[in-house]
Design an enzyme around this catalytic site. Structure first.
Site, PDB file in Angstrom:
ATOM      1  CG  HIS A 261      44.466 -32.666  -8.800  1.00  8.77           C
ATOM      2  ND1 HIS A 261      45.903 -33.048  -9.824  1.00  8.77           N
ATOM      3  CD2 HIS A 261      43.921 -31.980  -9.677  1.00  8.77           C
ATOM      4  CE1 HIS A 261      45.832 -32.375 -10.699  1.00  8.77           C
ATOM      5  NE2 HIS A 261      44.812 -31.521 -10.675  1.00  8.77           N
TER       6      HIS A 261
ATOM      7  CG  ASP B 124      47.575 -35.949  -8.757  1.00  3.77           C
ATOM      8  OD1 ASP B 124      46.298 -35.717  -8.746  1.00  3.77           O
ATOM      9  OD2 ASP B 124      48.464 -35.165  -9.193  1.00  3.77           O
TER      10      ASP B 124
HETATM   11  C1  LIG Z   1      46.916 -29.598 -15.619  1.00  2.00           C
HETATM   12  O1  LIG Z   1      47.922 -28.593 -15.214  1.00  2.00           O
HETATM   13  C2  LIG Z   1      47.935 -27.987 -14.019  1.00  2.00           C
HETATM   14  C3  LIG Z   1      47.032 -28.483 -13.006  1.00  2.00           C
HETATM   15  C4  LIG Z   1      47.285 -27.731 -11.959  1.00  2.00           C
HETATM   16  C5  LIG Z   1      46.273 -28.122 -10.659  1.00  2.00           C
HETATM   17  O2  LIG Z   1      46.863 -28.804  -9.730  1.00  2.00           O
HETATM   18  C6  LIG Z   1      45.907 -28.926  -8.499  1.00  2.00           C
HETATM   19  C7  LIG Z   1      46.449 -29.911  -7.548  1.00  2.00           C
HETATM   20  C8  LIG Z   1      45.707 -30.010  -6.424  1.00  2.00           C
HETATM   21  O3  LIG Z   1      46.156 -30.519  -5.502  1.00  2.00           O
HETATM   22  C9  LIG Z   1      44.272 -29.626  -6.529  1.00  2.00           C
HETATM   23  C10 LIG Z   1      43.837 -29.056  -7.625  1.00  2.00           C
HETATM   24  O4  LIG Z   1      42.702 -28.680  -7.337  1.00  2.00           O
HETATM   25  C11 LIG Z   1      44.547 -28.666  -8.571  1.00  2.00           C
HETATM   26  C12 LIG Z   1      44.003 -28.199  -9.620  1.00  2.00           C
HETATM   27  C13 LIG Z   1      44.924 -27.871 -10.591  1.00  2.00           C
HETATM   28  O5  LIG Z   1      44.494 -27.319 -12.001  1.00  2.00           O
HETATM   29  C14 LIG Z   1      43.107 -27.697 -12.263  1.00  2.00           C
HETATM   30  O6  LIG Z   1      43.245 -28.901 -12.633  1.00  2.00           O
HETATM   31  C15 LIG Z   1      41.926 -29.163 -13.275  1.00  2.00           C
HETATM   32  C16 LIG Z   1      42.058 -30.733 -13.564  1.00  2.00           C
HETATM   33  O7  LIG Z   1      42.300 -31.430 -12.548  1.00  2.00           O
HETATM   34  C17 LIG Z   1      41.850 -28.357 -14.576  1.00  2.00           C
HETATM   35  O8  LIG Z   1      42.693 -28.990 -15.647  1.00  2.00           O
HETATM   36  C18 LIG Z   1      42.133 -26.870 -14.271  1.00  2.00           C
HETATM   37  O9  LIG Z   1      42.235 -26.364 -15.511  1.00  2.00           O
HETATM   38  C19 LIG Z   1      43.321 -26.525 -13.413  1.00  2.00           C
HETATM   39  O10 LIG Z   1      43.148 -25.340 -13.229  1.00  2.00           O
HETATM   40  C20 LIG Z   1      48.116 -26.845 -11.643  1.00  2.00           C
HETATM   41  C21 LIG Z   1      48.846 -26.465 -12.810  1.00  2.00           C
HETATM   42  O11 LIG Z   1      49.814 -25.457 -12.614  1.00  2.00           O
HETATM   43  C22 LIG Z   1      49.803 -24.625 -11.518  1.00  2.00           C
HETATM   44  C23 LIG Z   1      48.767 -27.029 -13.885  1.00  2.00           C
HETATM   45  O12 LIG Z   1      49.698 -26.630 -14.921  1.00  2.00           O
END
Ligand SMILES: COc1cc(-c2[o+]c3cc(O)cc([O-])c3cc2O[C@@H]2O[C@H](CO)[C@H](O)[C@H](O)[C@H]2O)cc(OC)c1O
Ligand SMILES: O=c1ccn([C@@H]2O[C@H](COP(=O)(O)OP(=O)(O)O)[C@@H](O)[C@H]2O)c(=O)[nH]1
Length: 507
Positions: free
Chosen positions: A38, A145
Site C-alpha cells: 500500500h 490509506d
Molecule cells: C482490499 O482488501 C484487502 C486488502 C489487503 C491488503 O492490505 C495491505 C496492507 C499493506 O500494508 C500492504 C499491502 O501490500 C496490502 C495488500 C493488501 O491486499 C492486496 O491489496 C491490493 C490492493 O492494494 C490488491 O487488491 C490485492 O488483492 C490484495 O491482496 C488485505 C486484506 O485482507 C487481509 C483485504 O481484504
C-alpha cells in the site's frame, strides 16, 4: 509582537511575504498503511500529483508531497519499507519523507485472521502524531490509506481537508459503502448465505464471490471494514486506483448516491492505473530471456502475488493441468512461508512437483521458483495470458499490457475482483476454484479447460476475451494521456480541489 511595534510600511510587506511563502507550495501529506504494497501504491499516486502540480502554474501554487512514514510493527515489514523509502529518496523525484514517532502496536500482534483489525487499530493510534505533523509541516491536504480512516477526526480537528486513497476496485468501494445496509438485509452470516448480494453497478454478486473478510459478521475484521465503509462518507474525496472506463457503472452508482441512499457521496477521483511503470533497464532474468525465444502471445504466465504459495497437492494439479493443456507456460511457483512470516519462500521443486513434470514439459515450459519480474514479463510479446490471484495491482498490470486473465483468487478481496473480471469486464475466462471446502483448490481438468478456452485458436470465447483485454489496454493508456484522458482529468480536478482549499486556508 515585534511586528506590532513596526510601522505599517514594514508590517504589510511582511504579511504579504508570509502569504506568498505559504502560497508558494501546497504541501500534500500522504499517510500510507505501514506495509510496503500500500505504501508503494500511495507513493506512486504522490509522484503523479508532483508530476502534474509540482511546478505550479496559472491554476494555483505548486504542490509538494510528503509521505508520513509509519514504523511497521514487524521487522520483516520494516526492512521492506526502509528499502522502498530509500529507493524513492535516492531517485531524486522530490517526494519528501517524514517519519512518525514509534507507537506501541496493539496487543494482538500479527494474529492470523485479524490482519485488518490489527492494521486499522495501529493506524488509529497514529492520530496524535498525524495531527502534530500536519501542524508542523503546514498541510494543505492529507491523503490516507483506506485502512487509516481512524485518523479522519484528528485531521478534521486540525482543519486539514482529508482524502481517502483506495487501492482496490470501485466494486469493493461500492460494496464497502453498502456494507452497513447489507449487514441488516442479509439475516445470516455471509459464509452461511447462499443467495446473491446487490452491489449497485454490478450484476448480482453470488455469496461465494464476496471478499474473505465478510465471512462472519461478529469477526473483528468484518467490523473494521464496516467502520471504514462508514468513514469513507466523511472524507473530502475518495481517490481510487481505477479507470473511469473500466468501471463506469460502479463509479456512477457511487457518485449518484445509490450505495448510501439519502447521503451525498464524497467526490470520486479515479486516477488509475497507478502503477510504477517507469522504463527500467531489463532485469536480464533468465525467465525473460527464455521468453525471447517463444512465439508471440503463446505463453501462459502463472503468478500469485506477494503472498500466494502452493503446497504439493495444489502444485501437482497445476502441473497436470499445464501438461495436458499443451500450451507453453512460465510458472512462478512459491512454497509456504517460514514460521512467523507471511511471505512465501522459494519453491523446492523436488518437493512440490511430480517427478515426470519437468521432463515432459521440457522446451515448452519454465518453472520459476522465486520472485518473478512480473511487470517485465507481462510486457513481453510472448505472453498470451495470465493465471493470477487477482490482486488489483497484478490485474491492472495485466490490462495495461492487454493480457487476458484466468482468475484464481486466493485471499483479501480477490474473489470479488475475479467475479468482476469475468462477469462485468469480460477480460477473463471463468475458472472453477473450490474456495469453500478446499481452500482455493483447482483441479487439473478444470485448469486445462480454462486455459484451452482462453488460448486455443479455435475458441470463440477466448477470441472475445482476448479482444476485450486488448480494448482495455487502449482504455488504460488513453486514460492517463495528457489532455483528454479521464484519469489525467481526475488528477487535475483533485489538484484543483486541493489548491482551492489551500488558497482558502491561507487567505
Ligand atoms: C482490499 O482488501 C484487502 C486488502 C489487503 C491488503 O492490505 C495491505 C496492507 C499493506 O500494508 C500492504 C499491502 O501490500 C496490502 C495488500 C493488501 O491486499 C492486496 O491489496 C491490493 C490492493 O492494494 C490488491 O487488491 C490485492 O488483492 C490484495 O491482496 C488485505 C486484506 O485482507 C487481509 C483485504 O481484504
Ligand atoms: O513474483 C512476483 C509476485 C508479485 N509481484 C508484484 O507484486 C505486486 C502484487 O500486488 P497485488 O496487488 O497484485 O497483490 P498482493 O501481493 O498485494 O496480494 C504486483 O505489482 C506484482 O507485479 C512481482 O513483481 N513478482
Amino acid at each position: 509582537e515585534q511586528c506590532i511595534t513596526l510601522s505599517s510600511v514594514v508590517v504589510v510587506p511582511l504579511i504579504n511575504l508570509a502569504k506568498a511563502m505559504a502560497m508558494a507550495s501546497a504541501n500534500v501529506l500522504l499517510l500510507p498503511e505501514a506495509g510496503s504494497g500500500h505504501l508503494m501504491s500511495l507513493i506512486e499516486a504522490g509522484k503523479r500529483l508532483l508530476a502534474h502540480g509540482g511546478r505550479g502554474d496559472g491554476e494555483g501554487p505548486a504542490v509538494t508531497v510528503t509521505v508520513l512514514v509509519v514504523r511497521p510493527a514487524t521487522s520483516e515489514s520494516a526492512a521492506e519499507v526502509d528499502a522502498h523509502v530509500g529507493r524513492v529518496e535516492a531517485s531524486g523525484l522530490g517526494v519528501r519523507f517524514h517519519r512518525l514517532p514509534a507507537v506501541e502496536p496493539p496487543p494482538m500482534g500479527c494474529a492470523a485472521g485479524n490482519v485488518q483489525e490489527f492494521k486499522s487499530r495501529y493506524m488509529q493510534l497514529q492520530a496524535p502524531h498525524v495531527r502534530a505533523a500536519a501542524a508542523e509541516l503546514g498541510a494543505a491536504a492529507l491523503v490516507v490509506d483506506f485502512f487509516a480512516t481512524g485518523v479522519l477526526d484528528a485531521a478534521r480537528e486540525a482543519g486539514v481537508p482529508t482524502y481517502v486513497y483506495f487501492t482496490s476496485t470501485a466494486a469493493l468501494l461500492a460494496l464497502m459503502l453498502r456494507l452497513p445496509a447489507l449487514e441488516e438485509e442479509v439475516p445470516v452470516d455471509f459464509e452461511e448465505f447462499d443467495g446473491t448480494v446487490d452491489v449497485p453497478g454490478l450484476p448480482p454478486v453470488p455469496a461465494g464471490s464476496l471478499p474473505a473478510f465478510m465471512g462472519r459478521k461478529e469477526s473483528p475484521n468484518f467490523k473494521w471494514f464496516l467502520y471504514h465503509g462508514r468513514r469513507f462518507m466523511d472524507a473530502d474525496g475518495i481517490i481510487i486506483n481505477t479507470v473511469a472506463e473500466l468501471e463506469p457503472a460502479l463509479l456512477a452508482a457511487i457518485a449518484d448516491g445509490r450505495c448510501v441512499p439519502g447521503r451525498t457521496a464524497p467526490p470520486l477521483y479515479p486516477i488509475g492505473p497507478v502503477l510504477d511503470l517507469e522504463d527500467k533497464p531489463s532485469s536480464n532474468a533468465r525467465c525473460v530471456r527464455w521468453l525471447d525465444a517463444q512465439p508471440p502471445a503463446s505463453v501462459l504466465f502463472l503468478c500469485f502475488g506477494s503472498m500466494g504459495w502452493f503446497d504439493a497437492a495444489k502444485a501437482r494439479e497445476v502441473a497436470a493441468g499445464l501438461e495436458r493443456s499443451g500450451h507453453r507456460f512460465l510458472w512462478a511457483l512459491r512454497g509456504p512461508p517460514a514460521a512467523g512470516t507471511v511471505h512465501p519462500t522459494d519453491a523446492s521443486l523436488d518437493e512440490l512437483l511430480p517427478e515426470w513434470f519437468l521432463e515432459r514439459t521440457k522446451g515448452r515450459g519454465l518453472v520459476w521458483p522465486t520472485w518473478a519480474p512480473q511487470k517485465e514479463i507481462l510486457a513481453h510479446a510472448a505472453i498470451g495470458s495470465f493465471v493470477t490471484h487477482c490482486g488489483w495491482n497484478s490485474t491492472l498490470e495485466s490490462l495495461w499490457h492487454g493480457v487476458p486473465l484466468v482468475p484464481w483468487p486466493l485471499y483479501a478481496e480477490q474473489r470479488l475482483n475475479a467475479f468482476e473480471l469475468v462477469r462485468d469486464m469480460g477480460v477473463a475466462v471463468p475458472l472453477g476454484v473450490d474456495g469453500k471446502r478446499r481452500d482455493s483448490f483447482v483441479e487439473a481438468a478444470e485448469l486445462e479447460r480454462a486455459v484451452r478456452s482462453l488460448m486455443d485458436d479455435a475458441s470463440e470465447v477466448g477470441r472475445k476475451v482476448r479482444e476485450k483485454a486488448a480494448e482495455m489496454k487502449a482504455v488504460c493508456r488513453n486514460a492517463v494521456a495528457p489532455g483528454g484522458g479521464s484519469s489525467y482529468a481526475a488528477l487535475q480536478r483533485l489538484l484543483g480541489a486541493i489548491r482551492g482549499g489551500f488558497s482558502t486556508m491561507t487567505q
